[in-house]
Enzyme design. Sequence first.
Site, short mmCIF file in Angstrom:
data_model
loop_
_atom_site.label_atom_id
_atom_site.label_comp_id
_atom_site.label_asym_id
_atom_site.label_seq_id
_atom_site.Cartn_x
_atom_site.Cartn_y
_atom_site.Cartn_z
N HIS A 253 -3.54 26.25 -37.36
CA HIS A 253 -3.49 26.18 -38.82
C HIS A 253 -2.36 25.28 -39.31
CE1 HIS A 253 -0.85 30.11 -38.97
NE2 HIS A 253 -0.32 29.17 -38.21
N ASN A 254 -2.63 24.62 -40.43
CA ASN A 254 -1.67 23.77 -41.13
C ASN A 254 -1.31 22.49 -40.37
OD1 ASN A 254 -0.59 26.86 -41.88
ND2 ASN A 254 -0.94 25.49 -43.61
#
EC number: 2.3.1.191
Length: 361
Positions: A253-254
């Site tokens: 994620h991210n």
Amino acid sequence: MALTLEALVARFGGEIVGDGRREVGGLAPLDQAGPQHLAFLANPKYLAQVETTAAGAVLIAPRDLEKLGAAANGRNFIITPNPYAYFARVAQMFIDLAAPQRAAGVHPSATIDPAAQVAASAVIGPHVSVEAGAVIGERVQLDANVFVGRGTRIGDDSHLYPNVTIYHGCTLGPRAIVHSGAVIGSDGFGFAPDFVGEGDARTGAWVKIPQVGGVKVGPDVEIGANTTIDRGAMADTVIDECVKIDNLVQIGHNCRIGAYTVIAGCAGIAGSTTIGKHCMIGGAVGVAGHVTLGDYVIVTAKSGVSKSLPKAGIYTSAFPAVEHGDWNKSAALVRNLDKLRDRIKALETALAAREGDAGGA
């Protein structure tokens, strides 16, 4: 379908040496090609095969044609600075020409929410599911069992192969190719520790952190089979334009993957990592979270990246395979490096003391 060399050059450029009216109907390696084939030379070490190939024509770089000299006489060539890229474009053209054209429309077994928007030119296969608010662009092809979550947008001319899953709130740019089993937008691996005590007396739990970001995929991205790209915790995970991702890759994620970067199979990119543009990540590379790789960084296969690599270059940390006995010897040396270090320090101290005594005398 066969095309003349003149037709190929009119479409893709290059310069013809030989008979421009020669027709070719497919591609083949130099050592397997027949008169109906177009072959290519991308590596000069195979130059001798050009002299013996039966290919109807050969894609070749100017410098390699010069090396052939008289051996080029009587043969047909298309001269191009990058024969490999030329070959790729011609191969794609032949595939497109031979591919059966699927009629636009929605298969009766598909489930399309009334609040979804599906272009009339899209091809929706068996058992596809498209949730409310999703937008399916022009000429998109969704093969059997594809799932598109609510509010997700699939750009024009994209192709999702069977059993692809795109969670809610994601965006795929135009001309995306996503292969079977890929999952885009699943929850990132985020848990807050909430424990008290030590050892067996420790109590508490891992508290799940809601992943409310999405995934944004730019134009001309290809994603391999069984690859997973996690949605962001708060901001989006971003895959920039023309990124190419192999099979079995995990992107946390991210993360942000820069334009034109390629990532080979079984690589793992931990969360909140930024990879610059035009990078090359080898197979089975592991990249720790919260690090940054600059533009034009190359990481070779099976390397582990634990800190940022801001400078362009080639980085390696993997140990190449050697014979088992040699590996055991090396491993034994590694286990004793601390002892060897201590012995060297002792020798250096003794030598310095002896030199001091000699100087005083």
